[in-house]
Design an enzyme around this catalytic site. Sequence first.
Site, PDB file in Angstrom:
ATOM      1  N   HIS A 175       0.835  -1.201   0.000  1.00  0.00           N
ATOM      2  CA  HIS A 175       0.000   0.000   0.000  1.00  0.00           C
ATOM      3  C   HIS A 175       0.874   1.257   0.000  1.00  0.00           C
ATOM      4  CE1 HIS A 175      -4.021  -1.498   0.211  1.00  0.00           C
ATOM      5  NE2 HIS A 175      -3.845  -2.150   1.350  1.00  0.00           N
ATOM      6  N   CYS A 244       0.248   1.772  -5.650  1.00  0.00           N
ATOM      7  CA  CYS A 244      -0.739   2.600  -6.341  1.00  0.00           C
ATOM      8  C   CYS A 244      -0.250   4.041  -6.462  1.00  0.00           C
ATOM      9  CB  CYS A 244      -2.077   2.585  -5.600  1.00  0.00           C
ATOM     10  SG  CYS A 244      -2.873   0.969  -5.563  1.00  0.00           S
ATOM     11  N   ARG A 253      -0.349   2.445 -11.392  1.00  0.00           N
ATOM     12  CA  ARG A 253       0.668   1.790 -10.581  1.00  0.00           C
ATOM     13  C   ARG A 253       2.023   2.481 -10.784  1.00  0.00           C
ATOM     14  NH1 ARG A 253      -3.391   0.378  -9.039  1.00  0.00           N
ATOM     15  NH2 ARG A 253      -4.239  -1.736  -8.740  1.00  0.00           N
TER      16      ARG A 253
END
Length: 277
Positions: A175, A244, A253
């Site tokens: 993340h 991300c 991405r």
Amino acid sequence: MTAVAPSAPREGRAARRRAAQEAAKRSHARARRRGGGGRGRRRARPRSGGALVLLSRAAGELFITAGVVMLLFVTYQLWYTNVLAERAADGAAGSLQQTWERPPVTGAPPPAAAFEPGQGFAILHIPKLDLKVPVAEGISKAKVLDKGMVGHYGEGALKTAMPSDRQGNFAVAGHRNTHGEPFRYINQLVPGDAIVVETRDAYYTYQMASALPQTSPANVAVIKPVPEGSGFTGPGRYITLTTCTPEFTSTYRMIVWGRMTEERPRSQGAPPALTSP
């Protein structure tokens, strides 16, 4: 005759006074009735205005409540998920290191060559970012990423190499925001920065080589054995970090690639990348 004549005018004046008094009473009564009706009408208007005030207050309280709920949700997403994920990730990293430091048990079966989805098997270090995060098998949000860990692309068509493999690309995801956000600052890495993967048996040191600031989530070529766009021209031992971008979205991405420069057994201690000030 002289004594009787004045009586008639006095009686006429008395009658007129009585008539005037009666008229005054009737006029006063009418005025009071009109005044009372007016006051009734004036009181009716505040009752209507009071309903509007109550409605406005109720609407205001509803908006305040909605605002508080939204604020709590944002606080949970941006802060509390990080607290929970970092706590879980620190615990997982500590457990891995404790397990690795225990002396082997005589007659115990060898460590499994493959790992179950969600099972931690390595620790990723990026000294420049002061990052230390466990690596688990798979990229499941529920089992891996939302627990603050980095996930290894190790299943199905997205299966990539392990650090110990003699050739291939060890690709992981993490993340960028919320849930521990381990990869929030990987955009700050520059060529030459160290990336170290620690396992039960060895330390694997990579040097950051190149990056792709933005690409489609469908672009799986970035995690191929020789990743497209990396600048690598042939087989080797590579690492790929994916996350991300832009921040707080999952539209695209960001990719960071590195090339292995050293494999060091744990018996020799941590590499200079982790011990140098």
